[in-house]
Design a protein around this motif. Structure first.
Motif, PDB file in Angstrom:
ATOM      1  N   PHE A   4       0.845  -1.184   0.000  1.00  0.00           N
ATOM      2  CA  PHE A   4       0.000   0.000   0.000  1.00  0.00           C
ATOM      3  C   PHE A   4       0.884   1.238   0.000  1.00  0.00           C
ATOM      4  CE2 PHE A   4      -2.885  -3.205   1.467  1.00  0.00           C
ATOM      5  CZ  PHE A   4      -4.092  -2.846   0.880  1.00  0.00           C
ATOM      6  N   HIS A   5       0.392   2.306  -0.610  1.00  0.00           N
ATOM      7  CA  HIS A   5       1.111   3.574  -0.710  1.00  0.00           C
ATOM      8  C   HIS A   5       0.192   4.674  -0.185  1.00  0.00           C
ATOM      9  CE1 HIS A   5       3.438   1.166  -3.542  1.00  0.00           C
ATOM     10  NE2 HIS A   5       2.305   0.925  -4.174  1.00  0.00           N
ATOM     11  N   SER A   6       0.744   5.603   0.582  1.00  0.00           N
ATOM     12  CA  SER A   6      -0.064   6.708   1.087  1.00  0.00           C
ATOM     13  C   SER A   6       0.518   8.029   0.603  1.00  0.00           C
ATOM     14  CB  SER A   6      -0.135   6.679   2.611  1.00  0.00           C
ATOM     15  OG  SER A   6       1.147   6.794   3.169  1.00  0.00           O
ATOM     16  N   PHE A   7      -0.375   9.023   0.462  1.00  0.00           N
ATOM     17  CA  PHE A   7       0.020  10.312  -0.092  1.00  0.00           C
ATOM     18  C   PHE A   7      -0.847  11.390   0.518  1.00  0.00           C
ATOM     19  CE2 PHE A   7       0.174  13.266  -3.885  1.00  0.00           C
ATOM     20  CZ  PHE A   7       1.504  13.624  -3.703  1.00  0.00           C
ATOM     21  N   SER A   8      -0.419  12.626   0.479  1.00  0.00           N
ATOM     22  CA  SER A   8      -1.144  13.711   1.137  1.00  0.00           C
ATOM     23  C   SER A   8      -2.238  14.351   0.285  1.00  0.00           C
ATOM     24  CB  SER A   8      -0.165  14.784   1.605  1.00  0.00           C
ATOM     25  OG  SER A   8       0.585  15.250   0.513  1.00  0.00           O
ATOM     26  N   VAL A   9      -2.350  13.996  -0.981  1.00  0.00           N
ATOM     27  CA  VAL A   9      -3.450  14.461  -1.832  1.00  0.00           C
ATOM     28  C   VAL A   9      -4.104  13.256  -2.493  1.00  0.00           C
ATOM     29  CG1 VAL A   9      -2.437  16.734  -2.268  1.00  0.00           C
ATOM     30  CG2 VAL A   9      -1.960  14.878  -3.835  1.00  0.00           C
ATOM     31  N   LYS A  10      -5.304  13.472  -3.045  1.00  0.00           N
ATOM     32  CA  LYS A  10      -6.039  12.364  -3.663  1.00  0.00           C
ATOM     33  C   LYS A  10      -5.172  11.641  -4.680  1.00  0.00           C
ATOM     34  CE  LYS A  10     -10.765  13.769  -2.993  1.00  0.00           C
ATOM     35  NZ  LYS A  10     -12.049  13.992  -3.595  1.00  0.00           N
ATOM     36  N   PRO A  11      -5.219  10.340  -4.729  1.00  0.00           N
ATOM     37  CA  PRO A  11      -6.189   9.445  -4.132  1.00  0.00           C
ATOM     38  C   PRO A  11      -5.876   9.021  -2.689  1.00  0.00           C
ATOM     39  CG  PRO A  11      -4.778   8.172  -5.552  1.00  0.00           C
ATOM     40  CD  PRO A  11      -4.329   9.605  -5.640  1.00  0.00           C
ATOM     41  N   TYR A  12      -4.925   9.604  -2.014  1.00  0.00           N
ATOM     42  CA  TYR A  12      -4.548   9.361  -0.622  1.00  0.00           C
ATOM     43  C   TYR A  12      -3.932   7.984  -0.394  1.00  0.00           C
ATOM     44  CZ  TYR A  12      -7.390  13.501   0.175  1.00  0.00           C
ATOM     45  OH  TYR A  12      -7.936  14.749   0.120  1.00  0.00           O
TER      46      TYR A  12
END
Length: 148
Positions: A107-115
């Motif tokens: 899984f990858h997380s990010f601060s803007v969509k798609p999050y």
């Protein structure tokens, strides 16, 4: 610092800021060290020599004779392409290997969509199904820290 290192006057270009010190994963003849703020870092066993960052498709600075046969120029790795790809490749520190299919889910997380997005990486001997890279997880309404 990372942005400044990309300017023409800089002598060194900082590619990643990850420390890759949280977990170790062994998949498809690759030893990978992981952390929450970057892609996995490939290293050799038993010497622990650092090879390079693994983007789910290829490894930076891979050793000569390495088995990675995917065309890195045409295959998209963690984070995709573009200006924000450096931050979108941030992979959770504890990806899992399916014991039956030997696929890795990360899984990858990010601060803007798609999050939140995910990638599924097959072992090299599987050539019938395409890799799933950077698939958005539906229903995530805000940034998330990915627990183990």
């Amino acid at each position: 610092m990372v942005v400044l290192s990309c300017l023409p006057a800089s002598k060194t270009n900082v590619k990643r800021i990850s420390v890759a010190n949280t977990s170790v994963l062994y998949h498809d003849a690759r030893a990978l060290a992981t952390c929450e703020n970057g892609p996995p870092l490939r290293f050799l066993l038993p010497s622990l020599e650092t090879i390079g960052w693994f983007n789910g498709v290829t490894t930076d600075n891979k050793p000569s004779g390495d088995y990675e046969k995917i065309d890195g120029a045409s295959a998209v790795g963690f984070g995709g392409r573009g200006v924000l790809s450096l931050m979108r490749e941030w992979t959770m520190a504890h990806p899992r290997v399916d014991p039956e299919t030997e696929e890795v889910i990360a899984f990858h997380s990010f601060s803007v969509k798609p999050y939140v997005s995910y990638s599924i990486i097959q072992p090299s001997w599987v050539s019938t199904s395409p890799r799933l890279m950077n698939v958005p997880v539906p229903g995530v309404a805000c940034p998330k820290m990915m627990p183990a």
